[in-house]
Enzyme design. Structure first.
Site, PDB file in Angstrom:
ATOM      1  CE  LYS A  66     -11.151   2.631  -8.412  1.00 32.41           C
ATOM      2  NZ  LYS A  66     -11.813   2.011  -6.924  1.00 32.41           N
ATOM      3  CE  LYS A 107     -15.496   1.960  -8.569  1.00 28.87           C
ATOM      4  NZ  LYS A 107     -16.096   1.032  -7.529  1.00 28.87           N
TER       5      LYS A 107
HETATM    6  N1  LIG Z   1      -9.179  -4.681  -5.873  1.00 25.89           N
HETATM    7  C1  LIG Z   1     -10.535  -4.491  -6.299  1.00 25.89           C
HETATM    8  O1  LIG Z   1     -11.250  -5.129  -6.353  1.00 25.89           O
HETATM    9  C2  LIG Z   1     -10.126  -3.488  -7.591  1.00 25.89           C
HETATM   10  C3  LIG Z   1     -11.325  -3.474  -8.488  1.00 25.89           C
HETATM   11  C4  LIG Z   1     -11.275  -2.293  -9.500  1.00 25.89           C
HETATM   12  C5  LIG Z   1      -9.902  -1.537  -9.487  1.00 25.89           C
HETATM   13  N2  LIG Z   1      -9.275  -1.588  -8.333  1.00 25.89           N
HETATM   14  C6  LIG Z   1      -8.166  -0.434  -8.597  1.00 25.89           C
HETATM   15  O2  LIG Z   1      -6.812  -1.258  -8.728  1.00 25.89           O
HETATM   16  C7  LIG Z   1      -5.942  -0.515  -8.073  1.00 25.89           C
HETATM   17  C8  LIG Z   1      -4.902  -1.781  -7.258  1.00 25.89           C
HETATM   18  O3  LIG Z   1      -5.975  -2.376  -6.317  1.00 25.89           O
HETATM   19  P1  LIG Z   1      -5.298  -3.483  -5.434  1.00 25.89           P
HETATM   20  O4  LIG Z   1      -6.605  -3.973  -4.689  1.00 25.89           O
HETATM   21  O5  LIG Z   1      -4.507  -4.285  -5.956  1.00 25.89           O
HETATM   22  O6  LIG Z   1      -4.395  -2.364  -4.413  1.00 25.89           O
HETATM   23  P2  LIG Z   1      -3.348  -2.942  -3.350  1.00 25.89           P
HETATM   24  O7  LIG Z   1      -3.588  -4.472  -2.989  1.00 25.89           O
HETATM   25  O8  LIG Z   1      -3.141  -2.083  -2.287  1.00 25.89           O
HETATM   26  O9  LIG Z   1      -2.220  -2.975  -4.283  1.00 25.89           O
HETATM   27  C9  LIG Z   1      -1.504  -1.901  -4.642  1.00 25.89           C
HETATM   28  C10 LIG Z   1      -0.106  -2.018  -5.061  1.00 25.89           C
HETATM   29  O10 LIG Z   1       0.602  -0.906  -5.618  1.00 25.89           O
HETATM   30  C11 LIG Z   1       1.973  -0.666  -4.927  1.00 25.89           C
HETATM   31  N3  LIG Z   1       2.272   0.871  -4.974  1.00 25.89           N
HETATM   32  C12 LIG Z   1       1.920   1.765  -4.150  1.00 25.89           C
HETATM   33  N4  LIG Z   1       2.227   2.889  -4.435  1.00 25.89           N
HETATM   34  C13 LIG Z   1       3.201   2.597  -5.491  1.00 25.89           C
HETATM   35  C14 LIG Z   1       4.065   3.469  -6.209  1.00 25.89           C
HETATM   36  N5  LIG Z   1       4.105   4.706  -5.939  1.00 25.89           N
HETATM   37  N6  LIG Z   1       4.601   3.039  -7.182  1.00 25.89           N
HETATM   38  C15 LIG Z   1       4.562   1.646  -7.664  1.00 25.89           C
HETATM   39  N7  LIG Z   1       3.578   0.666  -6.932  1.00 25.89           N
HETATM   40  C16 LIG Z   1       3.065   1.315  -5.781  1.00 25.89           C
HETATM   41  C17 LIG Z   1       1.738  -1.364  -3.605  1.00 25.89           C
HETATM   42  O11 LIG Z   1       3.178  -1.612  -3.214  1.00 25.89           O
HETATM   43  P3  LIG Z   1       3.476  -2.622  -2.089  1.00 25.89           P
HETATM   44  O12 LIG Z   1       2.940  -3.729  -2.267  1.00 25.89           O
HETATM   45  O13 LIG Z   1       4.783  -2.412  -1.763  1.00 25.89           O
HETATM   46  O14 LIG Z   1       2.502  -1.831  -0.813  1.00 25.89           O
HETATM   47  C18 LIG Z   1       0.882  -2.565  -4.341  1.00 25.89           C
HETATM   48  O15 LIG Z   1       1.654  -3.357  -4.659  1.00 25.89           O
HETATM   49  C19 LIG Z   1      -6.255   0.548  -7.234  1.00 25.89           C
HETATM   50  O16 LIG Z   1      -6.255   1.578  -7.887  1.00 25.89           O
HETATM   51  C20 LIG Z   1      -7.710   0.020  -7.022  1.00 25.89           C
HETATM   52  O17 LIG Z   1      -8.632   1.133  -7.108  1.00 25.89           O
HETATM   53  C21 LIG Z   1      -9.192  -2.568  -7.640  1.00 25.89           C
END
Ligand SMILES: NC(=O)c1ccc[n+]([C@@H]2O[C@H](COP(=O)([O-])OP(=O)(O)OC[C@H]3O[C@@H](n4cnc5c(N)ncnc54)[C@H](OP(=O)(O)O)[C@@H]3O)[C@@H](O)[C@H]2O)c1
Length: 346
Positions: free
Chosen positions: A125, A225
């Site tokens: 976002k 959002k």
């Molecule tokens: N989870 C939900 O329910 C949800 C719903 C809607 C939207 N979102 C959005 O979706 C995105 C991901 O959410 P998530 O829950 O999957 O988060 P997450 O579990 O924290 O995963 C984030 C991933 O991004 C990687 N990362 C961090 N910095 C990076 C960089 N500079 N370059 C490349 N990769 C990088 C992390 O690497 P490492 O694995 O090495 O730490 C991790 O693999 C977020 O922006 C969140 O706001 C999430």
């Protein structure tokens, strides 16, 4: 379709699993054969010209903490921008954290991809909250598809349904409960009589809230959002700087009890109307369709013709958000690749 995926956390992993489950249907129904050419996390990248196997990606991530440790395909060190330019994919999917303190990292991923002629899907976002009008313009200039349906409502297609309502009608105002964590806390305070700190501790214990829940309880996530809704549904060229924001951190029990005496509950409402964009705790009548419990999301659109339309659904979850990404990929395939389905399906 050659795909580069940035971020391999909850959403990224759910996406590769979903693509595996849906592979045959995607091919039969849409003629779409998505290939994961590059996957990047914060420590490294995995790249294969022939496509990476989801099983190997997941096993490597679980065993070593980074896809960069993948045998034969791994590269340690993360140079996402260079990789985007060099690997030559059709679509970039951005799933790195929505970090408002450093949005320029993800913005540079999106800009690099668009400038290289790649279509872009993001669930992150932060770039949209800070620079949505400019990013939409860049996508148009480069004639690439730009989709972000998972950013609001996760798997619930809030943006698609809401923008559809705005076609042939006029959406005068929006009131939205779009943060599941704060809705869980407020629902809990209402139902059990708990104070804010206890309800927050329960949200953390159950995994609804992060250990640092500031983004949720200070209204930042709702503001991000809301900015996306304002641009996409109401055509406003807004950024998060335009949102007048307060959260629920200072909310005391007495305010909820007062509301109750008027047959109302307190909800964290994102509001778009003639006076601008705001996020604040507001009273909502008990009988209102916006009075949704638990961690549900609800978005009420005030339409000039027909009045109120309300969309209700779950607003978070890895598998749910992965379905939004897949929806976006299918749209890109059909609209931007101009690939029509082989046959009609009910
Ligand atoms: N989870 C939900 O329910 C949800 C719903 C809607 C939207 N979102 C959005 O979706 C995105 C991901 O959410 P998530 O829950 O999957 O988060 P997450 O579990 O924290 O995963 C984030 C991933 O991004 C990687 N990362 C961090 N910095 C990076 C960089 N500079 N370059 C490349 N990769 C990088 C992390 O690497 P490492 O694995 O090495 O730490 C991790 O693999 C977020 O922006 C969140 O706001 C999430």
């Amino acid at each position: 379709m050659r795909i580069a995926l940035i971020g391999f956390g909850v959403v990224g992993k759910a996406l590769v699993e979903l693509l595996d489950v849906q592979r045959e249907v995607l091919l039969a129904r849409h003629g779409l054969n998505p290939k994961m050419i590059a996957v990047i996390d914060s420590r490294g990248a995995a790249i294969s010209e022939h496509g990476l196997s989801s099983g190997e990606l997941l096993a490597c991530k679980n065993a070593h903490g980074s896809v960069g440790s993948m045998r034969d395909h791994g590269q340690l060190g993360n140079h996402a921008d260079r990789l985007i330019r060099d690997v030559g994919c059709d679509v970039l999917i951005e799933t790195s954290p929505s970090d408002l303190h450093r949005p320029e990292i993800a913005i540079s991923h999106l800009r690099a991809a668009m400038s290289a002629g790649m279509h872009v899907v993001t669930v992150n976002k932060a770039p949209l909250a800070v620079a949505m009008p400019a990013l939409l313009e860049l996508a148009r200039y480069n004639r690439v598809g730009f989709r972000f349906s998972g950013t609001v409502g996760a798997g619930t297609p809030v943006l698609a349904l809401a923008s559809r309502c705005a076609q042939g009608n006029h959406v005068r105002a929006v009131r939205a409960i779009i943060n599941g964590t704060t809705n869980f806390i407020l629902s809990r305070m209402t139902e059990t009589g708990e104070r804010f700190d206890d309800a927050l501790a329960e949200a953390v214990r159950l995994g609804y809230a992060e250990t640092d829940p500031s983004n949720d309880i200070d209204g930042v996530d709702t503001a991000m959002k809301l900015t996306i809704l304002a641009n996409h549904v109401m055509g406003r060229r807004a950024t998060i700087a335009d949102v007048n924001r307060s959260g629920i951190r200072a909310l005391d029990r007495e305010r909820l009890d007062d509301a109750r005496s008027r047959n109302c509950v307190i909800k964290l409402i994102g509001r778009i109307d003639d006076s601008g964009l705001s996020v604040a705790a507001e009273e909502v009548p008990l009988a209102s369709p916006l009075n949704v419990g638990g961690s549900l999301n609800a978005i009420a659109l005030d339409c000039a013709v027909g009045g109120e339309v309300v969309i209700v659904g779950r607003g978070a979850g890895g598998p749910e958000t992965a379905t939004a990404i897949l929806r976006d990929l299918i749209d890109i395939w059909q609209i931007d690749f101009n690939h029509q389905p082989a046959k009609a399906h009910p």
